[in-house]
Motif scaffolding. Structure first.
Motif, PDB file in Angstrom:
ATOM      1  N   ALA A 149      15.759 -28.127  -8.946  1.00  0.00           N
ATOM      2  CA  ALA A 149      15.797 -26.679  -9.144  1.00  0.00           C
ATOM      3  C   ALA A 149      16.396 -26.362 -10.512  1.00  0.00           C
ATOM      4  N   VAL A 180      14.446 -30.372  -2.040  1.00  0.00           N
ATOM      5  CA  VAL A 180      13.111 -29.830  -1.789  1.00  0.00           C
ATOM      6  C   VAL A 180      12.526 -30.520  -0.552  1.00  0.00           C
ATOM      7  N   TYR A 212      11.507 -22.634  -3.072  1.00  0.00           N
ATOM      8  CA  TYR A 212      11.118 -23.473  -4.203  1.00  0.00           C
ATOM      9  C   TYR A 212       9.614 -23.407  -4.405  1.00  0.00           C
ATOM     10  N   LEU A 237      14.348 -25.381   0.787  1.00  0.00           N
ATOM     11  CA  LEU A 237      15.378 -26.245   0.207  1.00  0.00           C
ATOM     12  C   LEU A 237      16.369 -26.612   1.301  1.00  0.00           C
ATOM     13  N   ALA A 242      13.019 -22.449  -8.439  1.00  0.00           N
ATOM     14  CA  ALA A 242      13.716 -21.751  -7.355  1.00  0.00           C
ATOM     15  C   ALA A 242      14.521 -20.563  -7.859  1.00  0.00           C
TER      16      ALA A 242
END
Lengths: 161, 161
Positions: free
Chosen positions: A29, A120, A144, A154, B75
């Motif tokens: 991320a 993820v 995500y 997530l 994200a």
């Protein structure tokens, strides 16, 4: 294989696969366009951080991990960690060996638990973490934007040490 | 009551209650001895952060909140926020009014959801968040060393926007 502490001059051998993994936008991320100075700061600096690397038999760096406090003050006994294995060197057990080393090191450093804040849910590493005793505490839904799977969750994952 | 954007010269009126709240070590996972420059950085700086303040009828600052992306890259549509109400001005609905303002502002700014990463499970604010539509995604067990309750959990809380 040898697992050892990160040295400053290791970074130039980490950066190529770090960049490739983050640019793919499938597991981290972070901004896929993160530049080199920012990447180095994200991976190697910060309060209480330790960085480990895996050398293969030829002395190349094939994987790395950081460990740091996930929170501060009254919650500083919980660690956070991040892992990367060079995609050109996958499937040799480097990730699992590094994870076992990191868990043992974190426990020896006094952490009571480890938390991953944003795994993820399509990442194959979820299976590795589960096999190492991590559980999924919860999942942030649709958080995500995955290039192939669309919006996926997530996981927050946890393991006592 | 007036809710408005933070201005740099507001900080000196936030710092006294910020310090008191963090020093108590009951609700924030930050070092209770955080000094003033570090506190200012934690609350007011960082990529994509917005800071709000609540003025009471006399023009004093009685509450503040920040909103920022909870993650980056793929994200970055999920927000994170932090809230503080001056303990000398509790019970007047400032926290709820600020929370409603923050939720509306975050939605207008394009965030799709908000996540709190570490809500101490004994914090009365859990009830406020629940009443505003947040759910507990999971709880990191025994993560926070509370001065009166011992080790308590940290909730991860979530609300779609």
């Amino acid at each position: 294989m040898r697992i050892r502490e990160f040295r400053t001059d290791d970074w130039e051998r980490i950066w190529p696969f770090w960049r490739r993994i983050v640019a793919a936008g499938e597991t981290y991320a972070w901004d896929p366009a993160t530049d080199e100075p920012e990447a180095r700061a994200l991976w190697t600096t910060g309060a209480g951080k330790r960085v480990h690397v895996v050398e293969d038999a030829a002395g190349g760096i094939v994987a790395t991990a950081y460990v740091k406090p996930n929170y501060a003050g009254p919650a500083d006994g919980v660690a956070n960690a991040g892992f990367m294995v060079d995609p050109d060197h996958g499937g040799h057990g480097y990730g699992r060996a590094l994870a076992e080393h990191v868990l043992a090191t974190a426990k020896a450093d006094g952490y009571r638990a480890m938390v991953f804040n944003a795994v993820v849910e399509t990442n194959p590493a979820v299976g590795l973490w589960t096999s190492l005793g991590f559980t999924i505490l919860g999942t942030v839904p649709d958080a995500y934007d995955h290039p192939r799977h669309g919006r996926v969750g997530l996981h927050i994952m946890h393991r006592a040490l």
